[in-house]
Write a protein that holds these residues in place. Structure first.
Motif, PDB file in Angstrom:
ATOM      1  N   THR A 179       0.836  -1.196   0.000  1.00 22.55           N
ATOM      2  CA  THR A 179       0.000   0.000   0.000  1.00 22.55           C
ATOM      3  C   THR A 179       0.878   1.256   0.000  1.00 22.55           C
TER       4      THR A 179
ATOM      5  N   THR B 273      -3.715   0.872  -3.099  1.00 21.74           N
ATOM      6  CA  THR B 273      -4.009   0.217  -1.820  1.00 21.74           C
ATOM      7  C   THR B 273      -4.064  -1.276  -2.090  1.00 21.74           C
TER       8      THR B 273
ATOM      9  N   THR C 165      -5.017  -5.007  -1.584  1.00 23.94           N
ATOM     10  CA  THR C 165      -6.121  -5.740  -0.970  1.00 23.94           C
ATOM     11  C   THR C 165      -5.904  -7.247  -1.003  1.00 23.94           C
TER      12      THR C 165
END
Length: 203
Positions: A93, A114, A116
């Motif tokens: 991230t 970001t 995930t």
């Protein structure tokens, strides 16, 4: 420090390493290497606000950060694009990537991501983009992208999983004095980079 992200750079550390936090997210970066560029003019004066863009130029023998990495899915919901890569991207991230080859073109950009999952990450796009993206989207890691500081410097730190070369450019076209674009090449970013980049006037 609750609800904050803390990055800890571990240099020349050995043994077992553990962390304990009170509601914070702790990111450990083991033996990070700096990718640094100092941009100057032909008189060796630092150039502030020069734009530098550098991306991966190979995939590290298949074990490095993404280089034109294939995607299996690129979708958008409420202005958030979710990209799924065919292989583990190894990114974190806050890292930057460049996405190319997607339709509509609004998916194609340099973006902070970001993470995930091992093969998924998100980034911000226009909420009006049709979904899913078509075309042939590919992703490359971008270790450095932005403007130089008052010393002409821009840099980042990262643990490289493999030897990887970099390619890119530097230029200053936002305000006078203007400088011509100059190519950048790095043979192996995994050992660290400290490179001078000289720009010629374009006025």
């Amino acid at each position: 420090i609750r609800d904050r992200t803390i990055t800890v750079n571990l240099v020349n550390c050995t043994g077992n390493i553990s962390t304990k936090s009170e509601g914070a997210t702790i990111s450990l970066v083991v033996d990070p290497k700096t990718t640094k560029f100092t941009v100057q003019d032909e008189g060796m004066t630092a150039i502030e606000d020069a734009r530098v863009f550098v991306e991966t130029a190979d995939n590290g023998g298949g074990s490095g950060f993404p280089y034109k990495a294939s995607t299996t899915s690129l979708v958008q919901a409420s202005g958030t694009a979710t990209c799924t890569t065919t292989a583990n991207h190894l990114l974190s991230t806050g890292d930057q990537v460049v996405v190319r080859g997607a339709q509509p073109v609004g998916y194609n950009k340099v973006a902070s991501i970001t993470v995930t999952g091992a093969t998924t990450f998100t980034y911000t796009v226009d909420s009006g983009l049709s979904t899913p993206a078509t075309g042939t989207p590919v992703v490359s890691y971008v270790p450095v992208h932005g403007l130089t500081n008052s010393l002409g410097v821009i840099q980042s730190s990262k643990t490289w999983p493999a030897s990887q070369s970099l390619t890119g450019w530097a230029r200053k076209s936002s305000a006078s004095p203007f400088y011509k674009q100059t190519s950048i090449a790095v043979a192996d970013a995994s050992t660290g980079t400290d490179q001078l980049v000289t720009l010629s006037l374009d006025e």
